[in-house]
Design an enzyme around this catalytic site. Sequence first.
Site, PDB file in Angstrom:
ATOM      1  N   HIS A 157      -0.700   1.017   9.413  1.00 59.43           N
ATOM      2  CA  HIS A 157       0.619   1.497   8.996  1.00 59.43           C
ATOM      3  C   HIS A 157       0.491   2.724   8.084  1.00 59.43           C
ATOM      4  O   HIS A 157       1.121   3.755   8.328  1.00 59.43           O
ATOM      5  CB  HIS A 157       1.359   0.354   8.293  1.00 59.43           C
ATOM      6  N   GLU A 158      -0.324   2.602   7.059  1.00 58.41           N
ATOM      7  CA  GLU A 158      -0.436   3.727   6.109  1.00 58.41           C
ATOM      8  C   GLU A 158      -1.066   4.930   6.804  1.00 58.41           C
ATOM      9  O   GLU A 158      -0.665   6.068   6.573  1.00 58.41           O
ATOM     10  CB  GLU A 158      -1.249   3.336   4.874  1.00 58.41           C
ATOM     11  N   GLU A 211       9.887   4.591   7.917  1.00 52.06           N
ATOM     12  CA  GLU A 211       9.412   3.207   7.844  1.00 52.06           C
ATOM     13  C   GLU A 211       9.625   2.438   9.152  1.00 52.06           C
ATOM     14  O   GLU A 211       8.713   1.780   9.638  1.00 52.06           O
ATOM     15  CB  GLU A 211      10.057   2.478   6.659  1.00 52.06           C
ATOM     16  N   ALA A 237       0.849  -1.184   0.000  1.00 54.83           N
ATOM     17  CA  ALA A 237       0.000   0.000   0.000  1.00 54.83           C
ATOM     18  C   ALA A 237       0.884   1.233   0.000  1.00 54.83           C
ATOM     19  O   ALA A 237       2.100   1.125   0.139  1.00 54.83           O
ATOM     20  CB  ALA A 237      -0.898   0.021   1.230  1.00 54.83           C
TER      21      ALA A 237
HETATM   22  N1  B3K Z   1       5.917   3.753   1.589  1.00 55.97           N
HETATM   23  C1  B3K Z   1       5.358   2.652   0.834  1.00 55.97           C
HETATM   24  C2  B3K Z   1       6.368   1.832   0.143  1.00 55.97           C
HETATM   25  C3  B3K Z   1       6.856   2.401  -1.117  1.00 55.97           C
HETATM   26  C4  B3K Z   1       7.786   1.447  -1.811  1.00 55.97           C
HETATM   27  C5  B3K Z   1       8.402   2.045  -3.010  1.00 55.97           C
HETATM   28  N2  B3K Z   1       9.236   1.104  -3.704  1.00 55.97           N
HETATM   29  C6  B3K Z   1       4.500   1.777   1.675  1.00 55.97           C
HETATM   30  C7  B3K Z   1       4.777   1.794   3.110  1.00 55.97           C
HETATM   31  O1  B3K Z   1       5.829   1.482   3.599  1.00 55.97           O
HETATM   32  O2  B3K Z   1       3.901   2.182   3.838  1.00 55.97           O
HETATM   33 ZN    ZN Z   2       5.557   2.423   5.423  1.00 55.11          ZN
END
Ligand code: B3K
Ligand code: ZN
Length: 880
Positions: free
Chosen positions: A304-305, A327, A269
């Site tokens: 998470h998102e 992250e 996501a």
């Molecule tokens: N931030 C995105 C991941 C993006 C990956 C790009 N290759 C999802 C996440 O970690 O929430």
């Molecule tokens: Zn993330």
Amino acid sequence: MRSDDGQPIRIEDYRPTDFVLHEVEMTVRLFEGHADVAASLTLERRVGTAPAAPLVLDGDELSLVSLALDGNALDASSFDASPDRLEVRDLPATGRFDLEIATRLAPETNTKLMGLYRSNGIWCTQCEAEGFRRITYFLDRPDVLATYHVRLEADRASAPVLLANGNPTASGDLGEGRHFAVWHDPHPKPSYLFALVAGDLDVLTDDFTTASGAAVDLAIYTEKGLASRATYAMDALKRSMRWDETRFGREYDLTVFNIVAISDFNMGAMENKGLNVFNHRYVLLDPDTATDADYAGVETVIAHEYFHNWTGNRITCRDWFQLCLKEGLTVYRDQEFSADERSRAVKRIASVHGLKAQQFPEDQGPLQHPVRPTRYREINNFYTATVYEKGAELVRMIATILGEARFRSGMDLYFARHDGEAATIEDFLRCFEEAGDADLSQFALWYHQAGTPTLTVSETYSDRRLVLRLDQDLQRGAAGTGTEPMHIPVRFGLVGRDGKDWTIAPMAGGAEIEGDVIHLTTRSAELVFEGLGERPLVSVLRGFSAPVTLQFEQSDEDRLALARLDPDAFSRWRVLTDLVGEHLRAGAMRVAAGEPPRFEPRIVEALLACAADERLEPALRAQMIAIPGEAEIARLVGTNVDPEAVHTARETALTALAGQGASLFGRLRETLAEDGPFSPDAASVGRRTLRNALLLPLSIAAGRAELAASAFAAADNMTDRLTAITVLAHRFPDDTRTAQALDAFFERYRSDALVLDKWFTLQATAPFPGAVEAVERLTDHPQFHLANPNRARALIGGLASGNQRAFNRADGAGYRLVAKLLASLDALNPQTSARLATAFRSWRSFEPGRQALARDALLTLAARDDLSRDLADIVDRTLA
Ligand code: B3K
Ligand code: ZN
């Protein structure tokens, strides 16, 4: 031709842009077959930048239609445009100016799924890390923050829904069947958080009132007919929003929050501001099509998102080297959310299990890198278990070192100080140092030194005196990034024979102790406990307080006693799983040396005692009796691995467990029988998990497919159904009921993409050498679509990462097939091929014959001159 020269981007080369970007105005006109993008960038030369310095913008496969400065077309002599770069000269030395850039895109043929593309007719975008440059020429880097106004235009029939970041400000009709919508995002953001979605979508709506009383409209958009499957995701979203308020004081900051579920998506996501785009597997659920694990996955990813809104969006990263800043921290936050929503011990065990299965092999192989890397060739290859999962462990260690209250003060300071900024790991750590009054300079080494430290513990007891010695070592594999001693928080307890923790402080020690945490900051330290009435059981690394390999020459007796009576449930699991792992490792080595396999009955008894222990919740009991997988055993063996010997050793353990446990398991399965309608709540999940964990040993004990076949027939939910069909396919491949079940499953779900993924995976992961040919045949199946990442991962990833025995087949057929499929996939979707190629990362740990064959397969890939940068980077590093 290879798409790069192999030169890395280096952290020390970071410097701010020559131009400051203030605002972005975009109009995106969507048509069948193409899209026109008009972007107006309000820029200004940064103070101190040379007046003649040109503006250099990033592009990727772009074609420029027109270029203007403050409304006047630019003379061709003032700029150079290529697909991947736009250089503009003669720009104003001072003051703001608008650069107007028009590009034309072909979303339908964008199989890389980066930038603007179409998935099942739906227009959508993916910009992280460097996808925005596939939409327009831009300063496409995370430290360039701007506000965005976005106008979308499309045919109303094909795209009645038009979404972008921020709040909706206007919409209306354009005549001739076309319409528009305008969105404004007031929060400055980097381009990687840009998103738009347009299509004919269904929607599930709800609302939320923030702690300070602001109303938020919530919506989850899906493909037609699927919105009813988003109810659990919506519930998870609302719980996440509330949790972030109570736990971290973070409120939502727009009037709408939209989620869109897409079926072709490179990852799980994406946290685009106010418009999260999801792989539909992390949104769509119902009991008939999704397992309990799928429900847990949806809850985690939704959370998470959402949590990224603060950790990632409001505070973003200065550069991609700082990826763990958003992250690792956000994974820590989603893990804490799940722990609070479900069971803390069950969640912690699951996280540690995942860390050991994914991050440890990465940290101990050729793809090893520090949590904050200093070099990359392709940033998309650094969305790794090290950045995410080990990154989360580092945040957890900060919380352990500081304690909850000081940790929260540090977080509060971080939010207050860096809101609206693009920050670094140093900024983050400084907040904890200041608010927590701590020195984290030694701790910071965790971000910079790669590799898994080994923590060696030894104990000696005599004359009522216990000496505990701790040693840390980072020799193994961390070459090049340093091996200095780190600050390792070791949570511990001394447990009496009555199963109670003692409260006793050491009399002398070379390490500081606070409460139940030993702060090991030197290479070695000794702690002395005197005047003890008896020898206690030493329980170390409680809660897995640091991501280390623990070596503790504790006697089997002590470990079995701890497995029975450690008051800390996590530690019971840890000690037992380590004990089982060691015996499996020894078993595999014995088999490889031509000796007969065996698995100790008293270890099985310890597992059975946990299974029967009603003080433990059912989900924990299921985790306790899980026998480590073949890849985990191979990792423990470490070198010269013979996967057939690993398989035999594991089979021996499973057979012993099944034989000794049959009657207990039979009784347990009865008592755990489902007595009401399906519910996804944690208690029901726990009971189902344990009941299903018993199906395999019971089937092994019976030696017949009967039980699994009737469980398959009786199943009224996907968790039970998938467990049963997996036992059939992985244990009784030749039984006619297995073929029948596979056909019935396929027929029932032939039009359900997410369930078909499971059908492909279940065959790709069948632990038989013939799985290689089965996978090859399945690539010709009419429902196999290489261009759909979920399907590619289900089949190719199933074999390469989920079937150690077949992938590492002695004749190299597994390696060759995977390499061939990766080459085809790479031509369509480099990011997904590169991700799947990481399955080769442990190739050097196998016996010489397999090593040579794996190497050949990798070299065949490396020799291709059409390899993407993504795949070339993984292949080259894996071979290095
Ligand atoms: N931030 C995105 C991941 C993006 C990956 C790009 N290759 C999802 C996440 O970690 O929430
Ligand atoms: Zn993330």
